[in-house]
Design an enzyme around this catalytic site. Structure first.
Site, PDB file in Angstrom:
ATOM      1  N   ILE A 117       0.870  -1.169   0.000  1.00  0.00           N
ATOM      2  CA  ILE A 117       0.000   0.000   0.000  1.00  0.00           C
ATOM      3  C   ILE A 117       0.910   1.223   0.000  1.00  0.00           C
ATOM      4  O   ILE A 117       2.058   1.150   0.433  1.00  0.00           O
ATOM      5  CB  ILE A 117      -0.992   0.015   1.198  1.00  0.00           C
ATOM      6  N   ASP A 118       0.405   2.319  -0.531  1.00  0.00           N
ATOM      7  CA  ASP A 118       1.237   3.510  -0.706  1.00  0.00           C
ATOM      8  C   ASP A 118       1.792   4.012   0.619  1.00  0.00           C
ATOM      9  O   ASP A 118       1.195   3.802   1.681  1.00  0.00           O
ATOM     10  CB  ASP A 118       0.428   4.633  -1.355  1.00  0.00           C
ATOM     11  N   LYS A 119       2.908   4.716   0.532  1.00  0.00           N
ATOM     12  CA  LYS A 119       3.544   5.300   1.715  1.00  0.00           C
ATOM     13  C   LYS A 119       2.539   6.096   2.551  1.00  0.00           C
ATOM     14  O   LYS A 119       2.478   5.952   3.774  1.00  0.00           O
ATOM     15  CB  LYS A 119       4.695   6.202   1.277  1.00  0.00           C
TER      16      LYS A 119
END
Length: 316
Positions: free
Chosen positions: A142-144
């Site tokens: 999942i994105d930062k």
């Protein structure tokens, strides 16, 4: 040919007819950037009938190209004592509730201080090796600046079993998002193709059918807010930036998403006051079949404090 070189073949379709070689291959191979492909072409690593080529040459339907890709040399991740919120752990896998701001694995610009570094310390190095030395145990990301649930494989058998479920789109993934405006209709499905943006290779974009990867998101309105809405997004597929791209495509981008939206009138002050500096997106539910025991597992994560504060500020 040296060891560690992989060969990919690509055949030009009707959609790529007449395009430059580098652009055509970028459409057919979305995991490789156009700049990377241009570099491979210039270095003689892209051939047809044994001939080296020019990035600007025009291609035609049916042409077959062979792309030689040298294996990347990955830097081995090191163990670091970084706090983790563990939701579940057994001998084969671990489920983590990732905070916003934490990168999942080392890469250019983030060589340490990542979730992988933390897991290597917590698990004493006992992570699946399938992802390589830089991404041990990583089955999905999942994105930062997205918070929420993530499953990591500790054994190779678990990694392979989880990867099969992701490929079959059988993983239950539910996201909470706070978006600009009120989606109409209040529930629906976004069914598109997603690939790299033509104008910015760091961004993803919706493309015509057959270009990029098929992406399906089911959304549902949960709560009306002041100029905004809380929605749930259930992923049928799991493409890069999928929720962010699909909601922006609907005309309701995520609040705080600096890549796919701009702060709208009346919101900038709110976000500055709350110091809210990320996309309002949280992976709230993760469900799958345990690849070793066959047990059905499902985990839920409450909205983090920053998103709760944003909701409170936007309540009608």
């Amino acid at each position: 040919m040296g060891s560690g070189v992989s060969i990919i073949e690509a055949t030009i379709g009707e959609a790529q007819h007449g395009l430059r070689l580098d652009k055509a291959l970028a459409e057919l191979l979305p995991d490789l950037s156009r700049e990377r492909l241009k570099s491979l072409i210039v270095e003689g690593d892209v051939t047809t009938d044994g001939r080296t080529l020019n990035p600007s040459m025009k291609v035609a339907v049916g042409q077959l190209f062979a792309i030689s890709i040298p294996a990347p040399v990955e830097a081995e991740a090191i163990a670091q004592d970084i706090p983790l919120t563990i939701v579940h752990e057994d001998a084969d896998l671990i489920v983590v509730d990732k905070p916003a701001g934490l990168v999942v694995h080392p890469a250019a610009g983030n060589l340490d201080g990542t979730l992988v570094n933390a897991l290597l310390h917590h698990c004493r190095g006992e992570l699946s090796g399938i992802g390589g030395v830089a991404r041990p145990g990583i089955v999905h990301r999942i994105d930062k600046d997205t918070s929420g649930l993530l499953v990591v494989a500790k054994s190779d058998r678990a990694h392979e079993g989880l990867a099969q479920q992701f490929k079959a789109h059988s993983i239950d993934r539910l996201y909470a998002a706070i978006v600009y405006g009120l989606p109409q209709p209040p529930a629906g499905t976004v069914d598109t193709w997603i690939g790299r943006s033509d104008s910015d290779r760091k961004k993803m974009a919706v493309h015509r059918e057959g270009r990029g990867k098929h992406a399906v998101t089911h959304y549902r309105l949960i709560e009306r807010l002041a100029g905004a809405a809380l929605v749930e997004c259930r992923l049928e597929t799991g493409r890069t930036h999928q929720v962010r791209v699909h909601m922006a495509h609907l005309g309701h981008p995520l609040i705080g998403d600096s890549v796919y939206s701009r702060d709208r009138k009346g919101f900038k002050t709110i976000l500055e006051t709350l110091r809210f500096k990320r996309q309002a997106l949280h992976a709230k539910r993760l469900g799958f079949i345990h690849p070793l025991t066959g047990q059905k597992l499902s985990f839920d994560s409450a909205l983090p404090t920053d998103m709760q504060e944003l909701l409170s500020e936007l309540h009608v």
